[in-house]
Design an enzyme around this catalytic site. Structure first.
Site, mmCIF file in Angstrom:
data_model
loop_
_atom_site.group_PDB
_atom_site.id
_atom_site.type_symbol
_atom_site.label_atom_id
_atom_site.label_comp_id
_atom_site.label_asym_id
_atom_site.label_seq_id
_atom_site.Cartn_x
_atom_site.Cartn_y
_atom_site.Cartn_z
ATOM 1 N N GLU A 1 -9.798 -1.565 5.322
ATOM 2 C CA GLU A 1 -10.538 -1.155 6.510
ATOM 3 C C GLU A 1 -11.814 -1.988 6.661
ATOM 4 O OE1 GLU A 1 -8.833 0.502 8.415
ATOM 5 O OE2 GLU A 1 -8.481 2.593 7.878
ATOM 6 N N HIS B 1 -7.238 -4.399 10.470
ATOM 7 C CA HIS B 1 -7.062 -4.320 9.010
ATOM 8 C C HIS B 1 -5.715 -4.902 8.578
ATOM 9 C CE1 HIS B 1 -5.262 0.038 9.221
ATOM 10 N NE2 HIS B 1 -4.285 -0.843 9.217
ATOM 11 N N ASN C 1 -7.606 -1.943 14.284
ATOM 12 C CA ASN C 1 -8.977 -2.392 14.006
ATOM 13 C C ASN C 1 -9.002 -3.705 13.221
ATOM 14 O OD1 ASN C 1 -8.243 -1.642 11.427
ATOM 15 N ND2 ASN C 1 -9.667 0.070 11.253
ATOM 16 N N ASP D 1 0.812 -1.213 0.000
ATOM 17 C CA ASP D 1 0.000 0.000 0.000
ATOM 18 C C ASP D 1 0.850 1.269 0.000
ATOM 19 O OD1 ASP D 1 0.969 -0.419 2.571
ATOM 20 O OD2 ASP D 1 -0.979 -0.630 3.512
HETATM 21 C C1 GLP Z 1 -0.768 0.635 8.499
HETATM 22 C C2 GLP Z 1 -0.360 -0.219 7.315
HETATM 23 C C3 GLP Z 1 -0.480 -1.675 7.671
HETATM 24 C C4 GLP Z 1 0.251 -1.951 8.962
HETATM 25 C C5 GLP Z 1 -0.379 -1.154 10.072
HETATM 26 C C6 GLP Z 1 0.252 -1.410 11.423
HETATM 27 O O1 GLP Z 1 -2.137 0.679 8.632
HETATM 28 N N1 GLP Z 1 -1.154 0.027 6.154
HETATM 29 O O2 GLP Z 1 0.072 -2.433 6.609
HETATM 30 O O3 GLP Z 1 0.138 -3.307 9.257
HETATM 31 O O4 GLP Z 1 -0.204 0.204 9.740
HETATM 32 O O5 GLP Z 1 1.340 -0.573 11.634
HETATM 33 P P1 GLP Z 1 2.320 -0.697 12.870
HETATM 34 O O6 GLP Z 1 3.161 -1.896 12.610
HETATM 35 O O7 GLP Z 1 3.120 0.571 12.842
HETATM 36 O O8 GLP Z 1 1.476 -0.839 14.070
#
Ligand code: GLP
Length: 264
Positions: free
Chosen positions: A144, A139, A137, A67
């Site tokens: 989402e 995802h 959440n 992404d």
């Molecule tokens: C974002 C990314 C996800 C990632 C999530 C968790 O939403 N799009 O791919 O898994 O953050 O991030 P973190 O590892 O910083 O908690």
């Protein structure tokens, strides 16, 4: 599903790096699906450490990132392009032309652009190993709640919870992206193997829902229950709300004793 419980973030990162390094060694032209986020940082650092020891070659490896924020240029420090360059690509011998990250600066026909990203994945032969983190959440990518479980790469509007979580990385007062381009759940499901990492108490509820809750578009990581080859690597805090923790631990012990490919 295989659930690997690790004592802490460092152990989780080592375990994830071992699996990625193994995938590169057994197939030097492996196609990796990559994720960003703080949870992946330890894993990338550990892969770089193994690479520097001289036992890994990324020259034939191809990568596709999950992404990217919409409206964020590749040189913006919070862009996922910047994250990948700084934390991984600049430290290994990967060919830049073999790395792919959705273009956050795309304007106009988003659908056509997203279809071309899917096409590139297909033309490369599909993703062999997909790395994922998990949002608070539940995802994966930026899928989402209420994302179609058959979705493909597309533009998504972020929830206010995700925008808040992302805010801490941006300079106070800076505009926070409200949309992203993300691989869909269907795109992720097409990967041959999936590795999902979670660390810390803030992820405990999402992890419990994803592994032990019903399959629901409200927690898109729960869709991974339908995939035949998923490994969750989670630390103690992220595992704190799992009901069957003792069982997962026993599977890990038995697997080590039997010296067999762990059951999924
Ligand atoms: C974002 C990314 C996800 C990632 C999530 C968790 O939403 N799009 O791919 O898994 O953050 O991030 P973190 O590892 O910083 O908690």
């Amino acid at each position: 599903m295989l659930v690997l419980l690790e004592p802490d973030f460092a152990a989780l990162s080592r375990q994830a790096a071992r699996i990625v390094a193994g995938a590169v060694r057994s197939n030097p032209s492996v196609n990796l699906g990559l994720a960003t986020g703080s949870t992946t940082l330890g894993m990338y650092a550990e892969i770089i450490r193994i690479y520097r020891e001289g036992s890994l070659d990324f020259s034939d490896v191809t990568t596709f990132n999950l992404d990217e924020y919409l409206g964020i240029a590749p040189d913006h420090p919070q862009s996922f392009h910047f994250f990948m360059r700084e934390n991984f690509f600049h430290h290994i011998n990967i060919q830049p032309a073999r790395t792919h990250i959705p273009d956050g600066m795309i304007t106009g026909d988003y659908e056509e652009y997203c279809a071309s990203y899917e096409q590139e994945i297909r033309e490369a032969g599909g993703i062999d190993l997909q790395i994922l983190g998990i949002g608070r959440n539940g995802h994966i990518g930026f899928n989402e709640p209420a994302s179609s479980l058959a979705s493909r790469t597309r533009l998504k509007v972020l929830t206010s919870e995700t925008i808040e979580d992302n805010r801490k990385a941006f300079i106070p007062g800076e505009k926070i992206p409200e949309c992203a381009i993300t691989m869909g759940i269907g795109t992720i499901q097409d990967a041959r193997r999936i590795l999902i990492l979670a660390s810390g108490e803030t992820k405990a509820e999402a992890v419990a829902q994803a592994i032990e809750g019903p399959i629901t578009a409200s927690v898109t990581a729960s869709s991974l229950q339908l995939h035949p080859d998923v490994t969750f690597i989670i630390d103690e805090q992220a595992a704190s709300r799992l009901k069957h923790k003792q069982y997962y631990r026993r599977v890990m012990e038995m697997t080590a004793l039997l010296d067999e490919k762990p059951q999924r």
